[in-house]
Design a protein around this motif. Structure first.
Motif, short mmCIF file in Angstrom:
data_model
loop_
_atom_site.label_atom_id
_atom_site.label_comp_id
_atom_site.label_asym_id
_atom_site.label_seq_id
_atom_site.Cartn_x
_atom_site.Cartn_y
_atom_site.Cartn_z
N LEU A 99 0.83 -1.21 0.00
CA LEU A 99 0.00 0.00 0.00
C LEU A 99 0.86 1.26 0.00
CD1 LEU A 99 -2.70 -1.11 2.60
CD2 LEU A 99 -3.08 -0.74 0.17
N LEU A 148 0.82 4.62 -2.35
CA LEU A 148 0.71 5.99 -1.84
C LEU A 148 1.80 6.90 -2.41
CD1 LEU A 148 0.00 5.12 1.89
CD2 LEU A 148 -1.63 6.14 0.30
N SER A 168 -4.98 2.67 -2.90
CA SER A 168 -4.06 2.50 -1.78
C SER A 168 -4.36 3.47 -0.66
CB SER A 168 -2.61 2.69 -2.27
OG SER A 168 -2.27 1.75 -3.26
N PHE A 169 -4.67 4.73 -1.03
CA PHE A 169 -4.96 5.73 0.00
C PHE A 169 -6.24 5.40 0.76
CE2 PHE A 169 -7.25 9.59 1.26
CZ PHE A 169 -6.33 10.13 2.15
N ALA A 202 -5.66 2.34 3.06
CA ALA A 202 -4.83 2.66 4.22
C ALA A 202 -5.59 3.53 5.22
CB ALA A 202 -3.55 3.35 3.77
N MET A 203 -6.25 4.56 4.70
CA MET A 203 -6.99 5.46 5.58
C MET A 203 -8.12 4.73 6.28
SD MET A 203 -6.75 8.70 6.39
CE MET A 203 -7.72 9.91 7.31
N GLY A 250 -6.23 7.28 11.29
CA GLY A 250 -6.24 7.04 9.86
C GLY A 250 -5.04 7.67 9.18
N VAL A 251 -4.76 8.92 9.50
CA VAL A 251 -3.60 9.61 8.94
C VAL A 251 -2.31 8.93 9.39
CG1 VAL A 251 -2.30 11.77 8.95
CG2 VAL A 251 -4.79 11.81 8.71
N THR A 293 -1.70 5.72 7.48
CA THR A 293 -1.34 6.06 6.10
C THR A 293 0.11 6.49 6.01
OG1 THR A 293 -3.63 6.74 5.65
CG2 THR A 293 -1.94 7.50 4.13
N TYR A 305 2.37 3.40 6.52
CA TYR A 305 2.44 2.57 5.32
C TYR A 305 3.35 3.22 4.27
CZ TYR A 305 -1.34 -0.60 6.74
OH TYR A 305 -2.10 -1.55 7.37
N GLY A 306 3.25 4.54 4.14
CA GLY A 306 4.15 5.22 3.22
C GLY A 306 5.61 5.02 3.60
N THR A 336 5.83 9.96 10.73
CA THR A 336 5.25 8.78 11.38
C THR A 336 5.52 8.80 12.88
OG1 THR A 336 5.48 7.45 9.37
CG2 THR A 336 5.26 6.26 11.46
#
Length: 334
Positions: free
Chosen positions: A28, A32, A122-123, A126-127, A163-164, A167, A170-171, A201
């Motif tokens: 994912l 992103l 993907s966004f 993930a979100m 959620g953020v 995301t 994952y990035g 992160t």
């Protein structure tokens, strides 16, 4: 014996979900980051780094979700009722993203559209996963054996924060994967992204960690009450150590270490999550024993899982071994 089987099944589901988060996380994450790579060589190389691996990742999501339904049917029913919207959004995004993954190769005339769909799917996935996590942590209203809340209860500032955070994480995982698997300009770009995403992160983890104890008194007591604080203190300390090691590994130009240290940060966050919610499967409302199915069903399912799970692990390990090393833009697709 029933107690032990219930705990075993809880551990199986947690393990399956952790493996899914780790394996699909960098998958994912690459989606992103896709718009940040140049069209052509860089995007093709990034895609090929996960081409032989991505379609097996959802196996673990199915195992975790199916295990929840089979072993803890009450929790499955309540959670699906409460979080229907973000879960359906996640599933549709994963499907759309998978279609985009394949069609960008089969339909080169519309590759720009499929690349955008790959990133968008993907966004959303993930979100949605992060929002589900936040909604679970903040609690679900349960009356008797049914969901008692409203349609939009899952949407809160805290769930948006998680959620953020997921995301961003994952990035970061995607960036460190590409730093490991690629060379040249793409690797340099991935390393630069890993530095920024690593900082973002870690800030997000701190914010979620500061907010979580104030969601309920139980969380506050679990993390900040005495003497509990003495028992849980190693988790944030180890997280700090892993974060410092991560920063140093990127500065020294390492390839494998940043990826492994990112995985260790994920693991420590999972352990922290377990500390917060155990023994509840629905925090504050339903324990794993209250939600568990009967012992005979647990035994029956455990026999099948004991056969199937080693096969899945073996296939996964073999796939990563076969496709080890650096990837080329035309490595797995022509």
């Amino acid at each position: 014996m029933n107690f032990d089987l219930t705990v075993v099944w809880a551990l199986i589901i947690v393990f399956a979900l952790f493996v899914y988060v780790v394996m699909d996380g960098f998958d994912l994450g690459i989606g992103l980051l896709f718009p940040m790579f140049k069209v052509g060589h860089e995007r093709d190389t990034a895609m090929n780094s996960i081409a032989p691996l991505w379609d097996g990742n959802e196996t673990w999501l199915v195992l975790g979700g199916g295990g929840l339904l089979a072993a803890f049917p009450l929790a499955y029913g309540v959670i699906l009722s409460a979080l229907y919207a973000p879960i359906i959004a996640m599933l549709l995004a994963l499907v759309f993203r998978g279609v985009a993954f394949e069609f960008r190769w089969r339909d080169p005339a519309h590759r720009g559209f499929w690349d955008l769909a790959f990133t968008g799917g993907s966004f959303v996935a993930a979100m949605s996963q992060g929002i589900v996590l936040g909604a679970l942590l903040q609690g679900i209203q349960v009356s008797g054996r049914a969901y008692a809340g409203g349609w939009w209860d899952w949407l809160t500032p805290f769930s948006l924060l998680t959620g953020v955070s997921v995301t961003l994480a994952y990035g970061l995982l995607g960036a460190t994967w590409l730093n490991l698997k690629t060379e040249g300009d793409l690797q340099k770009q991935a390393a630069r992204l890993a530095k920024w995403l690593g900082a973002a992160t870690l800030i997000a983890i701190v914010l979620v960690s500061l907010a979580t104890p104030f969601l309920t008194g139980a969380y506050f007591e679990r993390w900040l009450g005495f003497p509990n604080i003495l028992w849980v203190a190693p988790v944030p300390v180890l997280l700090g150590v892993a974060s410092l090691a991560f920063v140093r590994s990127l500065k020294s130009g390492r390839e494998l270490a940043p990826f492994l240290l990112t995985l260790s940060i994920f693991l420590l966050c999972f352990i922290g999550l377990g500390i917060s919610v155990f023994p509840y499967v629905i925090p504050g409302s339903v324990t794993i024993w209250q939600a568990a199915t009967d012992r005979s069903s647990q035994v029956f399912m455990l026999v099948g899982t004991a056969v199937v799970m080693p096969m899945i692990l073996g296939h996964t390990a073999w796939s990563y071994w076969v496709f080890r090393g650096k990837v080329q833009p035309d490595g797995y697709h022509s």
